[in-house]
Design a protein around this motif. Sequence first.
Motif, PDB file in Angstrom:
ATOM      1  N   ASP A  70       0.829  -1.209   0.000  1.00  0.00           N
ATOM      2  CA  ASP A  70       0.000   0.000   0.000  1.00  0.00           C
ATOM      3  C   ASP A  70       0.864   1.260   0.000  1.00  0.00           C
ATOM      4  O   ASP A  70       0.582   2.237  -0.714  1.00  0.00           O
ATOM      5  CB  ASP A  70      -0.916   0.007   1.223  1.00  0.00           C
ATOM      6  N   MET A  71       1.908   1.251   0.831  1.00  0.00           N
ATOM      7  CA  MET A  71       2.762   2.424   0.965  1.00  0.00           C
ATOM      8  C   MET A  71       3.507   2.731  -0.333  1.00  0.00           C
ATOM      9  O   MET A  71       3.661   3.881  -0.730  1.00  0.00           O
ATOM     10  CB  MET A  71       3.754   2.195   2.108  1.00  0.00           C
ATOM     11  N   PHE A  72       3.963   1.666  -1.030  1.00  0.00           N
ATOM     12  CA  PHE A  72       4.787   1.852  -2.229  1.00  0.00           C
ATOM     13  C   PHE A  72       3.977   2.252  -3.457  1.00  0.00           C
ATOM     14  O   PHE A  72       4.532   2.831  -4.399  1.00  0.00           O
ATOM     15  CB  PHE A  72       5.555   0.564  -2.539  1.00  0.00           C
ATOM     16  N   LEU A  73       2.690   1.923  -3.476  1.00  0.00           N
ATOM     17  CA  LEU A  73       1.876   2.202  -4.662  1.00  0.00           C
ATOM     18  C   LEU A  73       1.954   3.664  -5.082  1.00  0.00           C
ATOM     19  O   LEU A  73       2.156   3.971  -6.261  1.00  0.00           O
ATOM     20  CB  LEU A  73       0.409   1.836  -4.397  1.00  0.00           C
ATOM     21  N   ALA A  74       1.772   4.557  -4.124  1.00  0.00           N
ATOM     22  CA  ALA A  74       1.746   5.987  -4.453  1.00  0.00           C
ATOM     23  C   ALA A  74       3.102   6.483  -4.936  1.00  0.00           C
ATOM     24  O   ALA A  74       3.171   7.422  -5.739  1.00  0.00           O
ATOM     25  CB  ALA A  74       1.287   6.802  -3.245  1.00  0.00           C
ATOM     26  N   ILE A  75       4.185   5.861  -4.446  1.00  0.00           N
ATOM     27  CA  ILE A  75       5.517   6.266  -4.893  1.00  0.00           C
ATOM     28  C   ILE A  75       5.724   5.867  -6.347  1.00  0.00           C
ATOM     29  O   ILE A  75       6.146   6.670  -7.185  1.00  0.00           O
ATOM     30  CB  ILE A  75       6.608   5.632  -4.005  1.00  0.00           C
ATOM     31  N   ILE A  76       5.418   4.614  -6.666  1.00  0.00           N
ATOM     32  CA  ILE A  76       5.637   4.109  -8.019  1.00  0.00           C
ATOM     33  C   ILE A  76       4.684   4.771  -9.015  1.00  0.00           C
ATOM     34  O   ILE A  76       5.055   5.028 -10.166  1.00  0.00           O
ATOM     35  CB  ILE A  76       5.471   2.578  -8.052  1.00  0.00           C
ATOM     36  N   LEU A  77       3.477   5.066  -8.581  1.00  0.00           N
ATOM     37  CA  LEU A  77       2.486   5.686  -9.474  1.00  0.00           C
ATOM     38  C   LEU A  77       2.436   7.206  -9.318  1.00  0.00           C
ATOM     39  O   LEU A  77       1.437   7.835  -9.655  1.00  0.00           O
ATOM     40  CB  LEU A  77       1.103   5.087  -9.207  1.00  0.00           C
ATOM     41  N   ALA A  78       3.536   7.779  -8.821  1.00  0.00           N
ATOM     42  CA  ALA A  78       3.588   9.244  -8.647  1.00  0.00           C
ATOM     43  C   ALA A  78       3.342   9.973  -9.962  1.00  0.00           C
ATOM     44  O   ALA A  78       2.711  11.033  -9.994  1.00  0.00           O
ATOM     45  CB  ALA A  78       4.941   9.646  -8.052  1.00  0.00           C
ATOM     46  N   GLY A  79       3.841   9.406 -11.073  1.00  0.00           N
ATOM     47  CA  GLY A  79       3.621  10.033 -12.378  1.00  0.00           C
ATOM     48  C   GLY A  79       2.152  10.104 -12.736  1.00  0.00           C
ATOM     49  O   GLY A  79       1.654  11.152 -13.164  1.00  0.00           O
TER      50      GLY A  79
ATOM     51  N   MET B  54      17.785   1.847   1.149  1.00  0.00           N
ATOM     52  CA  MET B  54      16.681   1.106   0.550  1.00  0.00           C
ATOM     53  C   MET B  54      15.948   1.953  -0.489  1.00  0.00           C
ATOM     54  O   MET B  54      15.667   1.498  -1.606  1.00  0.00           O
ATOM     55  CB  MET B  54      15.703   0.647   1.622  1.00  0.00           C
ATOM     56  N   GLN B  55      15.650   3.204  -0.124  1.00  0.00           N
ATOM     57  CA  GLN B  55      14.973   4.104  -1.070  1.00  0.00           C
ATOM     58  C   GLN B  55      15.834   4.338  -2.311  1.00  0.00           C
ATOM     59  O   GLN B  55      15.333   4.411  -3.427  1.00  0.00           O
ATOM     60  CB  GLN B  55      14.693   5.447  -0.389  1.00  0.00           C
ATOM     61  N   THR B  56      17.149   4.442  -2.106  1.00  0.00           N
ATOM     62  CA  THR B  56      18.059   4.678  -3.224  1.00  0.00           C
ATOM     63  C   THR B  56      18.111   3.463  -4.139  1.00  0.00           C
ATOM     64  O   THR B  56      18.046   3.594  -5.372  1.00  0.00           O
ATOM     65  CB  THR B  56      19.472   5.007  -2.712  1.00  0.00           C
ATOM     66  N   SER B  57      18.225   2.264  -3.552  1.00  0.00           N
ATOM     67  CA  SER B  57      18.334   1.054  -4.364  1.00  0.00           C
ATOM     68  C   SER B  57      17.024   0.720  -5.076  1.00  0.00           C
ATOM     69  O   SER B  57      17.048   0.052  -6.118  1.00  0.00           O
ATOM     70  CB  SER B  57      18.768  -0.132  -3.496  1.00  0.00           C
ATOM     71  N   LEU B  58      15.905   1.203  -4.557  1.00  0.00           N
ATOM     72  CA  LEU B  58      14.612   0.904  -5.168  1.00  0.00           C
ATOM     73  C   LEU B  58      14.076   2.083  -5.973  1.00  0.00           C
ATOM     74  O   LEU B  58      14.079   2.071  -7.201  1.00  0.00           O
ATOM     75  CB  LEU B  58      13.610   0.497  -4.082  1.00  0.00           C
ATOM     76  N   PHE B  59      13.649   3.149  -5.311  1.00  0.00           N
ATOM     77  CA  PHE B  59      12.900   4.206  -5.974  1.00  0.00           C
ATOM     78  C   PHE B  59      13.773   5.252  -6.662  1.00  0.00           C
ATOM     79  O   PHE B  59      13.450   5.704  -7.755  1.00  0.00           O
ATOM     80  CB  PHE B  59      11.956   4.876  -4.970  1.00  0.00           C
ATOM     81  N   VAL B  60      14.877   5.642  -6.018  1.00  0.00           N
ATOM     82  CA  VAL B  60      15.772   6.600  -6.686  1.00  0.00           C
ATOM     83  C   VAL B  60      16.331   5.959  -7.951  1.00  0.00           C
ATOM     84  O   VAL B  60      16.441   6.600  -8.999  1.00  0.00           O
ATOM     85  CB  VAL B  60      16.906   7.052  -5.739  1.00  0.00           C
ATOM     86  N   THR B  61      16.673   4.663  -7.853  1.00  0.00           N
ATOM     87  CA  THR B  61      17.144   3.931  -9.031  1.00  0.00           C
ATOM     88  C   THR B  61      16.068   3.890 -10.108  1.00  0.00           C
ATOM     89  O   THR B  61      16.342   4.137 -11.290  1.00  0.00           O
ATOM     90  CB  THR B  61      17.532   2.489  -8.639  1.00  0.00           C
ATOM     91  N   LEU B  62      14.834   3.590  -9.711  1.00  0.00           N
ATOM     92  CA  LEU B  62      13.731   3.502 -10.672  1.00  0.00           C
ATOM     93  C   LEU B  62      13.517   4.834 -11.382  1.00  0.00           C
ATOM     94  O   LEU B  62      13.450   4.889 -12.618  1.00  0.00           O
ATOM     95  CB  LEU B  62      12.467   3.059  -9.936  1.00  0.00           C
ATOM     96  N   PHE B  63      13.438   5.926 -10.619  1.00  0.00           N
ATOM     97  CA  PHE B  63      13.228   7.241 -11.224  1.00  0.00           C
ATOM     98  C   PHE B  63      14.436   7.686 -12.047  1.00  0.00           C
ATOM     99  O   PHE B  63      14.292   8.334 -13.088  1.00  0.00           O
ATOM    100  CB  PHE B  63      12.916   8.283 -10.146  1.00  0.00           C
ATOM    101  N   PHE B  64      15.642   7.327 -11.583  1.00  0.00           N
ATOM    102  CA  PHE B  64      16.857   7.698 -12.312  1.00  0.00           C
ATOM    103  C   PHE B  64      16.871   7.032 -13.687  1.00  0.00           C
ATOM    104  O   PHE B  64      17.190   7.685 -14.695  1.00  0.00           O
ATOM    105  CB  PHE B  64      18.088   7.276 -11.502  1.00  0.00           C
ATOM    106  N   MET B  65      16.512   5.754 -13.740  1.00  0.00           N
ATOM    107  CA  MET B  65      16.503   5.054 -15.030  1.00  0.00           C
ATOM    108  C   MET B  65      15.398   5.573 -15.935  1.00  0.00           C
ATOM    109  O   MET B  65      15.550   5.624 -17.159  1.00  0.00           O
ATOM    110  CB  MET B  65      16.364   3.545 -14.798  1.00  0.00           C
TER     111      MET B  65
END
Length: 471
Positions: A29-38, A257-268
């Motif tokens: 639930d917590m991660f959904l909004a981060i990944i779908l921020a766009g 953790m945020q860097t390896s997951l979400f910062v990496t995802l947004f960076f790519m």
Amino acid sequence: MDNTIQQPKNNILTVIIASSAGTLIEWYDMFLAIILAGALSVNLFPADGSSHFLETLAVVASSFMFRPIGSLIFGNIGDKIGRKYSFLLSLILMGASTFLIGCIPNFQSIGWAAPILLLVCRLMQGLAISGEYAGAVIYVAEHAPANRRGFYTGFIQATVPIGLLVCLSVIFVTRTVMSETDFNNFGWRIPFLLSSVLVLLSYFARKKLHESPVFEELKKAGKTSKAPVKEAFTTKGNVKLMLKAIFGGNAAQSSVMQTSLFVTLFFMQRAVKIEETTVLLITGVVTLCSAYFYQYFGALSDRIGRKKVLISGLISSLILIPVSFYLFMQIGNPDGLTEVHSISTEATLKIMGISFLLSVAGAATYGPLGAFMLEIFPTKIRYTSMGFAQNMGNGFIGGATTFVTEFIKTSFVVSAFMAPFIGLIYPIFLVVLAIIVNVLFIPETYKTDLTEEENVDTSNARNAGNSLSEV
């Protein structure tokens, strides 16, 4: 004849499954909004031609900012009433918040009420997860054998990557079965709405569990805290321990953790300009392959100690963060393309391998952390103390990593070469700080007795005094 009524006990496997399933769903639930921020930025903010991605990340990050307050609320409940009651309440709150995000009308329908409602839901999610994680880790640990706390709590730690994997899978399938236009218009709501089914199943599984035996013994002895929040901040040495926990582990762990997951995802996606389906595939495969190591490093810390594993993960992360992001750019976009493009299978596999190493380093920082956190605080104020330290470090400081890295990238004027990487100074700073605090100030905890009424600092001081008197 012994008339003592035996307190019903939970099977440890049942405890792990019920606790882990609920925590997994809450991370989903917590991660959904981060990944779908766009998608959220397009639907819940004005379509005025400018990107509202940073503003959306700020709203999404608000849940992490609010978590320290929630930890005091749920910690108070957990230390006064019980562990089970607290994390049942947090599960319901998280499920309701996530479902409601999927119901928010778009900006064209209700104007600025849309982002305001998103903010309210994210604040509710922050409150919920602040009570969930600490409660689940403590509940499992207070059932576990003393020499296997890291092993058993490692299953709770592993719910982070698995929750993300489930989240990515649901989004990927939803994107696949409909057009890009349909997904951006209404399809993004489906993953939020589906979570309600998972939350209800988890709630009924948890409701059948009995209270933690360690807490139940404390309650029968009449030694539970009457004012957990007050005692957490007034008990001798406890504030110092919370500071050590925040800056010696939680802030850096969350940032890694945020860097390896979400910062990496947004960076790519946004800097390397790789196609979104490829980015989701890379993130999903890496998350799946690294999930085992969270539990592995928790178990390893039972044998060699929490500090050795944690410091090894921090040092590895310090090296891998700058190296990984440099290689992502060199492999994924060597020609400096400014439009979204596809990459070869070979390049995809190389990026997966690098990202996997970074994720394993993150697992080494996170795997032993749950056991370490609960071991340094006394039972009667464990939920409140651990919850506040974890949510201040993991939530308020480390949880802001995704937003802070994007903010630094858009706010600081640096050379074209440094521009995509400048945001990494934030997680690197937190990792360096954690290494220093760990080496100089953090005690080893893996042999701690969870029924001990003193905290680690007080107990160490008493033991040292006893040793001197014997001399």
